[in-house]
Write a protein that holds these residues in place. Structure first.
Motif, short mmCIF file in Angstrom:
data_model
loop_
_atom_site.label_atom_id
_atom_site.label_comp_id
_atom_site.label_asym_id
_atom_site.label_seq_id
_atom_site.Cartn_x
_atom_site.Cartn_y
_atom_site.Cartn_z
N SER A 178 0.84 -1.19 0.00
CA SER A 178 0.00 0.00 0.00
C SER A 178 0.88 1.25 0.00
O SER A 178 1.99 1.26 0.54
N GLU B 170 -11.78 3.81 1.57
CA GLU B 170 -11.13 2.52 1.41
C GLU B 170 -11.80 1.52 2.35
O GLU B 170 -11.95 1.80 3.55
N LYS C 141 -4.91 7.64 -1.93
CA LYS C 141 -4.33 6.30 -1.97
C LYS C 141 -3.79 6.08 -3.37
O LYS C 141 -4.54 6.14 -4.35
N TYR D 224 0.20 5.60 0.35
CA TYR D 224 -0.69 6.74 0.50
C TYR D 224 0.15 8.02 0.42
O TYR D 224 1.35 8.03 0.73
#
Length: 408
Positions: A39, A361, A406, A41
């Protein structure tokens, strides 16, 4: 922080269902969840000196400090003629797209969370700043977008507004279509009797079924301010653009927003279309509705938000939360039933929302608030539980948070 009696009453009714204990922001930090693999961000911030940075993290809910100090942030100042051009930028499919100098449109990618590089660009032949992104039409490989202002054709008395279908894989334009929005025929005057010489600013583009709805407002070339407290919407067939017509409603003011990327319209699960409105002479807002299958404003619906400090300090991106609820900063609203569900300023323990872009999300909303103690934090809001958790702190030396995105 000023919180009106309506918000306090709503909070009293909802606090029993909230899993967030009433306490200061310093005591609401959550347990640190395990970051999602791969991930990424980003938080777009600006300092008081005018510098702009991207602060990156693999987990926004980790109890840590996001800072540009010691080269921890990505300095993007040189790519922008001014910090406010964050409003002419968009994060799409993991990459940033931004207007640089008024013609050059660039694609950037964050590299190793520590730098970014321009992966492609497109040079428009004339003036170009990124306007709306038509999310309902865009696909993984094609971003559909407009520029901030079209061309006023005084001979035809229309605004000629182009819509570009951009191939994001090679940054070429697959096609361009143009809509023509009829202008008003009357000639509004200033209080001093001068001609406003009005022009159209498109505020939203929403494709629903076989129709395209284009919200727009009028501004004055004389005063450079919004004029005419009427919500105008241009409706036409899509994709043919045929059978265009203007619909209007004067109950709540003009169709709110400006020509930058924020969109202040949304559809609910029933495909009803809601339009945020604003008065020209006061920061008071409302909601109009165009019911599913209809192309006129619903005469039986108007949600007057004048008693609520909607968009108190910033015009933020409206987010659909699911289950009929929507986030219109700083409130969670049930538009169909004309109810305020929660005031997030109360749930976070005081402060104001401070972003132009937030995101969803896994059914949860992520936004940034500046607390009453002038500390900046990322917060996670769970609509199902009507509760918040505090995440990462952002460097106190910043003056504004624009985007919370994101990237992957």
């Amino acid at each position: 922080m000023k919180i009106n009696k309506f918000a306090v009453a709503i909070f009293a009714a909802t606090v029993l269902f909230s899993s967030c204990k009433k306490s200061s922001p310093e005591t609401t930090s959550p347990e640190e969840p395990t970051p999602t693999s791969n991930s990424l961000y980003s938080v777009w911030v600006t300092t008081a000196a005018g510098s702009s940075y991207l602060l990156t993290a693999d987990n926004l809910m980790k109890d840590t400090l996001l800072t540009a100090a010691n080269n921890q942030g990505i300095d993007i100042t040189s790519h922008l003629p001014a910090a406010f051009y964050a409003i002419y930028a968009y994060a799409y499919e993991g990459k940033y797209y931004l207007s640089n100098d008024g013609t050059r449109f660039s694609q950037f990618e964050v590299v190793n969370s520590k730098s970014w590089k321009e992966t492609n660009n497109y040079a428009f032949p004339g003036n170009f700043y990124l306007g709306k992104v038509l999310k309902d039409i865009s696909t993984k490989d094609e971003m559909v977008m407009t520029k901030t202002a079209g061309t006023t054709n005084k001979t035809k008395n229309v605004l000629e507004q182009p819509i570009y279908f951009m191939n994001v894989n090679n940054l070429t334009i697959n096609k361009t279509i143009g809509i023509e929005i009829p202008m008003i025929t009357f000639n509004p005057k200033t209080p001093e009797g001068k001609d406003h010489n009005p022009y159209i600013v498109p505020t939203s583009f929403t494709q629903r079924g076989d129709k395209l709805f284009v919200g727009h407002k009028y501004r004055s070339n004389e005063t450079r301010k919004d004029i005419i407290d009427t919500a105008y919407m241009y409706v036409c067939d899509y994709p043919s653009l045929a059978n265009g017509k203007i619909i209007k409603d004067a109950r709540g003011g003009f169709a709110a927003g400006h020509w930058e990327v924020q969109t202040l319209t949304f559809t609910d699960d029933n495909k009803d279309l809601y339009v945020v409105t604003k008065k020209t002479d006061a920061a008071t807002y409302g909601l109009l509705r165009i019911k599913s299958g209809q192309t006129t404003f619903d005469p039986d619906y108007f949600f007057d938000l004048k008693d609520y400090n909607v968009f108190s300090n910033n015009i933020s991106q409206v987010q659909k939360l699911g289950d009929g609820k929507v986030y219109i900063s700083p409130f969670v609203i049930d538009p169909a039933n004309k109810k305020i569900v929660a005031d997030l300023r109360i749930l976070v323990g005081g402060g104001e929302s401070k972003t132009t872009m937030n995101f969803m999300e896994n059914g949860k909303l992520y936004d940034v608030f500046k607390t009453d103690e002038s500390k900046w934090y990322v917060y996670e809001y769970d609509p199902a539980k009507n509760s918040v958790k505090r995440g990462a702190e952002i460097d106190p030396g910043i003056s504004q948070v624009y985007h919370l995105n994101k990237l992957r």
